[in-house]
Design a protein around this motif. Structure first.
Motif, PDB file in Angstrom:
ATOM      1  N   ARG A  13      37.076  84.329  14.135  1.00 10.02           N
ATOM      2  CA  ARG A  13      36.469  83.041  13.807  1.00 10.02           C
ATOM      3  C   ARG A  13      37.534  82.067  13.312  1.00 10.02           C
ATOM      4  O   ARG A  13      37.518  80.877  13.660  1.00 10.02           O
ATOM      5  N   LEU A  14      38.489  82.563  12.494  1.00  8.85           N
ATOM      6  CA  LEU A  14      39.563  81.709  12.009  1.00  8.85           C
ATOM      7  C   LEU A  14      40.419  81.206  13.173  1.00  8.85           C
ATOM      8  O   LEU A  14      40.759  80.018  13.246  1.00  8.85           O
ATOM      9  N   ARG A  15      40.757  82.105  14.102  1.00  9.44           N
ATOM     10  CA  ARG A  15      41.592  81.714  15.241  1.00  9.44           C
ATOM     11  C   ARG A  15      40.890  80.664  16.104  1.00  9.44           C
ATOM     12  O   ARG A  15      41.504  79.669  16.524  1.00  9.44           O
ATOM     13  N   GLU A  16      39.609  80.878  16.373  1.00  8.89           N
ATOM     14  CA  GLU A  16      38.864  79.934  17.195  1.00  8.89           C
ATOM     15  C   GLU A  16      38.713  78.587  16.494  1.00  8.89           C
ATOM     16  O   GLU A  16      38.753  77.534  17.128  1.00  8.89           O
ATOM     17  N   LYS A  17      38.545  78.620  15.149  1.00  7.52           N
ATOM     18  CA  LYS A  17      38.433  77.374  14.393  1.00  7.52           C
ATOM     19  C   LYS A  17      39.722  76.576  14.475  1.00  7.52           C
ATOM     20  O   LYS A  17      39.710  75.337  14.529  1.00  7.52           O
ATOM     21  N   LEU A  20      43.548  78.366  18.396  1.00  6.66           N
ATOM     22  CA  LEU A  20      44.724  79.140  18.786  1.00  6.66           C
ATOM     23  C   LEU A  20      44.353  80.270  19.726  1.00  6.66           C
ATOM     24  O   LEU A  20      43.257  80.831  19.647  1.00  6.66           O
ATOM     25  N   LYS A  21      45.284  80.602  20.613  1.00  2.00           N
ATOM     26  CA  LYS A  21      45.159  81.805  21.419  1.00  2.00           C
ATOM     27  C   LYS A  21      45.701  82.986  20.628  1.00  2.00           C
ATOM     28  O   LYS A  21      46.405  82.808  19.626  1.00  2.00           O
ATOM     29  N   GLN A  22      45.390  84.211  21.088  1.00  2.00           N
ATOM     30  CA  GLN A  22      45.833  85.388  20.335  1.00  2.00           C
ATOM     31  C   GLN A  22      47.352  85.419  20.214  1.00  2.00           C
ATOM     32  O   GLN A  22      47.895  85.776  19.159  1.00  2.00           O
ATOM     33  N   GLY A  23      48.053  85.041  21.294  1.00  2.00           N
ATOM     34  CA  GLY A  23      49.516  85.037  21.249  1.00  2.00           C
ATOM     35  C   GLY A  23      50.057  84.035  20.246  1.00  2.00           C
ATOM     36  O   GLY A  23      51.041  84.306  19.533  1.00  2.00           O
ATOM     37  N   ARG A  28      52.409  83.006  14.714  1.00  2.00           N
ATOM     38  CA  ARG A  28      52.330  82.397  13.381  1.00  2.00           C
ATOM     39  C   ARG A  28      52.340  83.454  12.279  1.00  2.00           C
ATOM     40  O   ARG A  28      52.853  83.215  11.187  1.00  2.00           O
ATOM     41  N   LEU A  29      51.750  84.636  12.567  1.00  2.00           N
ATOM     42  CA  LEU A  29      51.664  85.702  11.556  1.00  2.00           C
ATOM     43  C   LEU A  29      52.837  86.666  11.611  1.00  2.00           C
ATOM     44  O   LEU A  29      52.975  87.526  10.737  1.00  2.00           O
ATOM     45  N   GLY A  30      53.667  86.561  12.662  1.00  2.00           N
ATOM     46  CA  GLY A  30      54.820  87.445  12.785  1.00  2.00           C
ATOM     47  C   GLY A  30      54.466  88.843  13.230  1.00  2.00           C
ATOM     48  O   GLY A  30      55.116  89.818  12.816  1.00  2.00           O
ATOM     49  N   VAL A  31      53.421  88.964  14.072  1.00  2.00           N
ATOM     50  CA  VAL A  31      53.027  90.278  14.606  1.00  2.00           C
ATOM     51  C   VAL A  31      52.908  90.152  16.123  1.00  2.00           C
ATOM     52  O   VAL A  31      53.034  89.052  16.682  1.00  2.00           O
ATOM     53  N   SER A  32      52.656  91.259  16.795  1.00  2.00           N
ATOM     54  CA  SER A  32      52.551  91.241  18.246  1.00  2.00           C
ATOM     55  C   SER A  32      51.147  90.821  18.690  1.00  2.00           C
ATOM     56  O   SER A  32      50.174  91.033  17.959  1.00  2.00           O
ATOM     57  N   PRO A  33      51.027  90.234  19.889  1.00  2.00           N
ATOM     58  CA  PRO A  33      49.696  89.868  20.398  1.00  2.00           C
ATOM     59  C   PRO A  33      48.761  91.063  20.527  1.00  2.00           C
ATOM     60  O   PRO A  33      47.560  90.939  20.288  1.00  2.00           O
ATOM     61  N   SER A  34      49.306  92.219  20.895  1.00  2.00           N
ATOM     62  CA  SER A  34      48.456  93.404  21.023  1.00  2.00           C
ATOM     63  C   SER A  34      47.891  93.825  19.673  1.00  2.00           C
ATOM     64  O   SER A  34      46.759  94.311  19.573  1.00  2.00           O
ATOM     65  N   TYR A  35      48.684  93.624  18.606  1.00  2.00           N
ATOM     66  CA  TYR A  35      48.218  93.960  17.261  1.00  2.00           C
ATOM     67  C   TYR A  35      47.059  93.046  16.853  1.00  2.00           C
ATOM     68  O   TYR A  35      46.064  93.495  16.280  1.00  2.00           O
ATOM     69  N   VAL A  36      47.172  91.741  17.168  1.00  2.00           N
ATOM     70  CA  VAL A  36      46.081  90.810  16.882  1.00  2.00           C
ATOM     71  C   VAL A  36      44.828  91.220  17.646  1.00  2.00           C
ATOM     72  O   VAL A  36      43.716  91.210  17.110  1.00  2.00           O
ATOM     73  N   ASN A  37      45.000  91.616  18.910  1.00  2.00           N
ATOM     74  CA  ASN A  37      43.860  92.049  19.717  1.00  2.00           C
ATOM     75  C   ASN A  37      43.181  93.262  19.102  1.00  2.00           C
ATOM     76  O   ASN A  37      41.948  93.345  19.044  1.00  2.00           O
ATOM     77  N   GLN A  38      43.978  94.208  18.623  1.00  2.00           N
ATOM     78  CA  GLN A  38      43.415  95.423  18.007  1.00  2.00           C
ATOM     79  C   GLN A  38      42.702  95.108  16.693  1.00  2.00           C
ATOM     80  O   GLN A  38      41.667  95.697  16.384  1.00  2.00           O
TER      81      GLN A  38
END
Length: 477
Positions: A13-17, A20-23, A28-38
């Motif tokens: 919800r925060l990302r959509e607000k 931003l895309k997952q990547g 911005r958070l300093g992690v991998s896109p796959s980690y955000v997806n998980q």
């Protein structure tokens, strides 16, 4: 051990607000896109480092990523799906957790639909009674009240902007630092809001009902208070008037953002928010929290030191959930002699029945047998969480000769992990003390060996044996 935070819905919800895309969020958070997806799919929890990064990067209160709200949703879904309507679906606890974690908004929608379905069934079942006794309109008013209760339930009974506004006003007036609350609030209304406070003659209300306790004339700018009100109750009424006049825009905004489905629910919430402000004004957050900690939540001493009523103290304790300055998480309930829960608030995982009566094992019922005494009980809910449960009766003043005596039981409790903060746990061996096996209500309680069970759970098959009779005349699978 701290509970892992699975809050993929909040992160998504925060990302959509933010658009931003997952990547982009990952960068911005300093992690991998796959980690955000998980994390968004709840395959991995949000670690402390990720929560801190979210807070620093986006200025978000990380307490909004807590699991308490989801725990309540799961418990409410479990009660709703115990309905025989869903028996053949065999919904497991994991199913309910999965739905809640992935889409809490859908879980809320399901609960609203289930409540509406239950009300429709009740209406059909009692149609004859309503047609003959004219109760149809009154019965419909229960739905808005439940909607407002849910509103406070899912915000931990804490309204930050109103609470801070009340605290700022209390600091100015010196409440809980020597000033007499009633005198200070009366002067505030007169000098700042041009409202005169006068005594109200004894007699029936303008609508012809019970004794009037307060009357406000907005045109004449006059508030009249009944002499029957205690100093604590009078101060509370003064506080609700200040909320109504000085914080109308704030209250209107909160009601508008509440998403209520009817104007009636909105008006009920508006009254509740006025009451919330009044409670926060006579017991301002910081001062009251420090006093509660110092006195280790001794209810009688808190009432004596603040001049507030026992009910005001208990209710206020259940609201001390400000981010970064939280008090002990309490549940609070007010119960009448018939077992009806007339007030219920909880910052804990303790669950109150949405429909039907409260558990007969809970010590609020025993309080009526020992008026004026504070009863202490160690209770365990079916999820295994144990609580230190307090219960105490209070009486409303009798206003006339033929008026009934109104007696209520107040229930206040916290998880036993906070026992060191409670004076009521002194001398109590929590490892050896008897444990009361509580439930939400008989209709969903899984306990097979409770002698106080009133009726079987809705989601179990009932068995009877004509050759053997026990205290409870049935068993269930």
């Amino acid at each position: 051990m701290r509970q892992k935070v699975f809050a993929g819905h909040a992160l998504r919800r925060l990302r959509e607000k933010l658009g931003l895309k997952q990547g982009e969020l990952a960068h911005r958070l300093g992690v991998s896109p796959s980690y955000v997806n998980q994390m968004e799919s709840n395959q991995r929890p949000l670690t402390a480092s990720v929560l801190i990064a979210i807070s620093r990067t986006f200025g978000v209160d990380i307490t909004s990523f807590g699991a308490e709200d989801l725990d309540r949703l799961v418990a409410d879904l479990r009660e709703a799906t115990a309905d025989p309507l869903f028996r053949d679906l065999e919904l497991s606890l994991q199913d309910l957790k999965a739905v809640t974690n992935l889409s809490p908004a859908f879980a809320h929608a399901f609960l609203r639909m289930h409540v509406a379905l239950g009300r429709t069934a009740e209406w059909r079942a009692s149609l004859d009674d309503m047609l003959t006794s004219g109760l149809g309109t009154a019965d419909a008013k229960l739905v808005p009240y439940e909607e407002v209760r849910d509103y406070f339930h899912y915000i931990d009974n804490y309204v930050d902007p109103l609470d801070r506004a009340a605290e700022a006003c209390a600091e100015t007036l010196g409440i809980l630092s020597g000033a007499d609350p009633r005198a200070a609030l009366t002067a505030y209304l007169r000098d700042r809001l041009r409202v005169e406070v006068e005594p109200l003659p004894l007699g029936r209300s303008a609508s012809g009902g019970d004794e009037a306790l307060s009357q406000f004339d907005p045109r004449a700018r006059r508030l009249r208070l009944s002499p029957l009100l205690s100093p604590a109750a009078a101060a509370f009424q003064l506080g609700t008037t200040i909320a109504r006049l000085e914080h109308k825009a704030m209250v209107d905004g909160l009601v508008a953002n509440g998403g209520f489905r009817s104007a009636t629910a909105g008006e009920i919430c508006r009254l509740a928010l006025h009451n919330y402000f009044a409670g926060a004004l006579v017991l301002p957050y910081g001062r009251f929290l420090r006093l509660a900690r110092t006195l280790r939540h001794d209810l009688d001493r808190l009432s004596h030191e603040t001049g507030a009523s026992l009910e005001q103290v208990c209710h206020r304790l259940s609201t001390l959930q400000r981010a970064g300055l939280k008090g002990v998480p309490f549940y609070f309930a007010k119960v009448d002699r018939a077992g009806n829960i007339t007030k219920r608030h909880s910052a804990t995982r303790f669950q109150f029945a949405r429909l039907g009566g409260a558990c007969a094992v809970w010590n609020v019922h025993q309080a009526f047998e020992s008026p004026g005494r504070t009863l202490v009980q160690v209770g365990e809910m079916p999820d295994g969480v144990r609580y230190l449960c307090l219960a105490r009766t209070v009486s409303a003043p009798v206003t006339r000769h033929d008026a009934p005596q109104r007696v209520y039981a107040l229930g206040l409790g916290c998880e036993v992990s906070y026992a060191d903060d409670m004076v009521y746990a002194d001398g109590l061996d929590l490892k050896a003390a008897p444990v009361a096996r509580l439930g939400v209500s008989c209709r969903i309680c899984p306990r097979p060996d409770c002698d106080l069970r009133a009726f079987p759970p809705l989601d179990r098959e009932i068995r009877t044996d004509p050759d053997n009779r026990a205290v409870v005349p049935f068993t269930f699978t």
